[in-house]
Write a protein that holds these residues in place. Structure first.
Motif, PDB file in Angstrom:
ATOM      1  N   TYR A 321     -27.660 -19.702 -39.238  1.00 24.86           N
ATOM      2  CA  TYR A 321     -28.542 -20.538 -39.210  1.00 24.86           C
ATOM      3  C   TYR A 321     -28.936 -20.448 -38.795  1.00 24.86           C
ATOM      4  O   TYR A 321     -30.205 -21.824 -38.205  1.00 24.86           O
ATOM      5  CB  TYR A 321     -27.231 -20.941 -37.879  1.00 24.86           C
ATOM      6  N   THR A 322     -29.772 -19.533 -37.893  1.00 22.15           N
ATOM      7  CA  THR A 322     -31.364 -19.489 -37.235  1.00 22.15           C
ATOM      8  C   THR A 322     -32.133 -18.245 -37.553  1.00 22.15           C
ATOM      9  O   THR A 322     -31.635 -17.223 -37.772  1.00 22.15           O
ATOM     10  CB  THR A 322     -30.787 -20.228 -36.220  1.00 22.15           C
ATOM     11  N   VAL A 348     -39.665 -16.635 -29.781  1.00 25.29           N
ATOM     12  CA  VAL A 348     -39.085 -18.477 -30.172  1.00 25.29           C
ATOM     13  C   VAL A 348     -40.639 -18.933 -30.795  1.00 25.29           C
ATOM     14  O   VAL A 348     -40.757 -20.352 -31.140  1.00 25.29           O
ATOM     15  CB  VAL A 348     -38.134 -18.714 -29.620  1.00 25.29           C
ATOM     16  N   GLU A 349     -41.885 -18.059 -30.051  1.00 24.11           N
ATOM     17  CA  GLU A 349     -42.838 -19.122 -30.210  1.00 24.11           C
ATOM     18  C   GLU A 349     -43.966 -18.137 -31.154  1.00 24.11           C
ATOM     19  O   GLU A 349     -43.928 -17.163 -31.011  1.00 24.11           O
ATOM     20  CB  GLU A 349     -43.518 -18.942 -28.793  1.00 24.11           C
ATOM     21  N   TRP A 350     -44.426 -19.123 -31.907  1.00 25.46           N
ATOM     22  CA  TRP A 350     -45.801 -17.991 -32.481  1.00 25.46           C
ATOM     23  C   TRP A 350     -47.515 -18.320 -31.639  1.00 25.46           C
ATOM     24  O   TRP A 350     -47.121 -18.741 -30.354  1.00 25.46           O
ATOM     25  CB  TRP A 350     -45.930 -18.875 -33.772  1.00 25.46           C
ATOM     26  N   ALA A 361     -28.819 -28.023 -30.100  1.00 27.10           N
ATOM     27  CA  ALA A 361     -28.173 -27.784 -28.170  1.00 27.10           C
ATOM     28  C   ALA A 361     -28.212 -26.748 -28.108  1.00 27.10           C
ATOM     29  O   ALA A 361     -28.544 -26.559 -26.661  1.00 27.10           O
ATOM     30  CB  ALA A 361     -26.963 -29.089 -28.547  1.00 27.10           C
ATOM     31  N   SER A 362     -27.819 -25.534 -28.855  1.00 25.03           N
ATOM     32  CA  SER A 362     -27.394 -24.239 -28.322  1.00 25.03           C
ATOM     33  C   SER A 362     -28.605 -23.472 -28.286  1.00 25.03           C
ATOM     34  O   SER A 362     -29.601 -24.413 -28.729  1.00 25.03           O
ATOM     35  CB  SER A 362     -26.083 -23.683 -29.222  1.00 25.03           C
ATOM     36  N   ASP A 363     -28.475 -22.920 -26.761  1.00 23.60           N
ATOM     37  CA  ASP A 363     -30.112 -22.636 -26.575  1.00 23.60           C
ATOM     38  C   ASP A 363     -30.263 -21.422 -27.973  1.00 23.60           C
ATOM     39  O   ASP A 363     -31.636 -21.031 -28.153  1.00 23.60           O
ATOM     40  CB  ASP A 363     -29.528 -21.364 -25.483  1.00 23.60           C
ATOM     41  N   LYS A 455     -20.507 -29.325 -27.152  1.00 25.48           N
ATOM     42  CA  LYS A 455     -21.697 -29.132 -28.510  1.00 25.48           C
ATOM     43  C   LYS A 455     -20.679 -29.703 -30.089  1.00 25.48           C
ATOM     44  O   LYS A 455     -19.572 -29.586 -29.882  1.00 25.48           O
ATOM     45  CB  LYS A 455     -21.822 -27.594 -29.079  1.00 25.48           C
ATOM     46  N   ARG A 456     -21.227 -30.328 -30.568  1.00 27.59           N
ATOM     47  CA  ARG A 456     -20.550 -31.211 -31.653  1.00 27.59           C
ATOM     48  C   ARG A 456     -21.547 -30.313 -33.528  1.00 27.59           C
ATOM     49  O   ARG A 456     -22.733 -31.084 -33.120  1.00 27.59           O
ATOM     50  CB  ARG A 456     -20.902 -32.531 -31.186  1.00 27.59           C
TER      51      ARG A 456
END
Length: 494
Positions: A321-322, A348-350, A361-363, A455-456
């Protein structure tokens, strides 16, 4: 210091804005399907002779599900399976990955007497799929362990469960294997072990003795998988001609700098996810990085175990997923023994402050298509180009019960998500990775575990307030056009 974005090659940064993707980019026999799981969609929790599962109890425990909901009805697939199979067919998918509920087959989990009503239900589902030209891809266990096994013997903490799982698998092969060609044993054993026995955020919700129970539960799942594969290979494979694997999940971990300690941390992170299960199945033992950090907390494999583990998969299913940037950290800020043992920080940041990808939606979920390609190449390089099916890939929207229906159906980000990730898969195939199929998660909006119905993930919107009616979203229409070889990169996105 965070890593600079430009360190990635341009062709690795394959998001939807820079890449076209179409059906001809994949081999003619490449499988495209959608996926679900029994507990998340079926409902009918007390119908058809089904026994209770650990998730039935967990979902009814106050404070465990964020919106206080449960899956007693879920989206009522138990009664609407024909309608849902019609939807799969109309969208053009020719494969459907679903899971069998263990307590529907053996209400007490023990394998003493199979529940004929449960067998009849899945026979009807399989036959309805085949009538529509849709191939069933069946998962034996997607988290809903029979409650009796947990209450009477500790569930995955007791090695005897290996035998019970093998009996359950044998029963499924015997009843359904004449029509099911592709099986997976256990879905995401990592999340069962960590959520169920470490952080306590999933059923059965244990966290009291995480340093021992987490790894013991995982150990027994590895052996249960291998035992089921042994049964299939020895009794059914020659006659039925199918294949069997396991489903694992992995976030890609990109080193946050060129420092050796960060590069090692990134490798360690992937080994703690994929290697925890693939190393024993492929090399006979856990990764060295896990042995060094966990020592005697990791169980040992006996010679008999290792013999069982050898040749215990025809392919691996990957849920992807990520991704994250990863640095070495003496102490992890994340909760749980498993996370702290890794000694990493997830970023999560460059360096320039840009996010690693658009946020869903999910953290935990950021849209990072290039991570998919990297995971696929990692598996190919580490495990001798083991055949891969992408068994889950998708993203979620936040539930918004005040938004008009047309807004909820116009899921532009999900369309971009699939364009980017499918382009990454196509590129991995060009790299030489043996990827054989892709299943979108999920066919339907559904009960999303501890997040309930907040969450969808569905390609198809389920109206929870109006009779659970189904409405295909823009992403479903995009897939329909994609599978026909129609459309352009801008379809359903503007």
């Amino acid at each position: 210091m965070a890593k600079k974005k430009h360190v990635l090659k341009e062709d690795e940064e394959d998001g939807s804005n820079s890449k076209q993707v179409s059906r001809p980019d994949f081999p003619p026999d490449f499988v495209f399907g959608v996926a679900t799981s029994s507990y998340q969609i079926e409902g009918g929790c007390k119908e058809g002779g089904r026994g209770a599962s650990i998730w039935d109890v967990f979902a009814h425990t106050e404070g465990k599900i964020i919106d206080g909901s449960n899956a007693d009805v879920a989206v009522d697939h138990y009664h609407r399976y024909k309608e849902d199979i019609d939807l799969i067919s109309e969208l053009g998918f020719r494969a459907y990955r679903f899971s069998i509920s263990w307590p529907r087959i053996f209400p007490d989990g023990l394998g003493t007497k199979a529940n004929e009503e449960g067998i009849a239900f899945y026979n009807k589902v399989i036959d309805a799929l085949l009538e529509k030209g849709i191939k069933p891809y069946v998962t034996l266990h997607h988290w809903d362990l029979p409650l009796h096994l947990h209450d009477s013997m500790g569930g995955w903490l007791n090695k005897q469960i290996v035998e019970y799982f093998a009996i359950y698998a044998d029963t499924c092969f015997a009843h359904f294997g004449d029509r099911v060609e592709t099986w997976t044993t256990i879905n995401e054993p990592l999340h069962i072990a960590v959520g169920g026995y470490d952080t306590g955020t999933s059923a059965p919700g244990r966290s009291e003795n995480s340093s021992a129970e987490t790894y013991l539960a995982a150990h027994h799942m590895i052996l249960a998988h291998a035992a089921a594969v042994s049964v299939y290979h020895s009794k059914y494979k020659d006659k039925q001609g199918g294949q069997i694997g396991i489903v694992l999940d992995c976030e890609w971990a990109e080193a946050n700098s060129d420092k050796l300690e960060d590069k090692c941390a990134a490798v360690r992170r992937v080994e703690f996810q994929l290697g925890w299960f693939l190393h024993p199945l492929y090399f006979g033992d856990y990764p060295k990085s896990m042995r060094e950090r966990l020592r005697d907390q990791l169980p040992e494999f006996t010679e008999e175990d290792q013999e069982l583990l050898s040749s215990s998969m025809d392919f691996v299913g990957l849920n992807q997923y990520t991704s994250r940037l990863v640095s070495h950290a003496a102490e992890s800020a994340e909760e749980g023994h498993f996370h702290k043992a890794q000694q990493i920080e997830k970023i999560v940041e460059w360096e320039d402050g840009d996010m690693i990808g658009e946020k869903a939606a999910s953290d935990w979920l950021y849209v990072v298509p290039w991570g998919m390609r990297k995971v696929l190449n990692y598996i190919a390089d580490t495990y001798s180009n083991l055949p891969i099916y992408i068994t889950e890939n998708g993203m979620d929207d936040e539930e918004n019960d005040t938004a008009p229906l047309h807004e909820m159906l116009d899921d532009k980000l999900r369309v971009r998500f699939y364009k980017g990730y499918l382009a990454a898969v196509a590129q991995a195939i060009k790299d030489g990775v043996d990827v054989r199929g892709f299943f979108a998660w999920s066919l339907l909006d559904n009960f999303e575990w501890s997040h309930g119905y907040t969450k969808r993930f569905g390609l198809v919107y389920v109206d929870y307030k109006n009779g659970l009616t189904r409405h295909p979203k823009s992403s479903a229409i995009w897939f329909k056009q994609f599978l026909k070889g129609e459309g352009s990169n801008k379809d359903n996105e503007e």
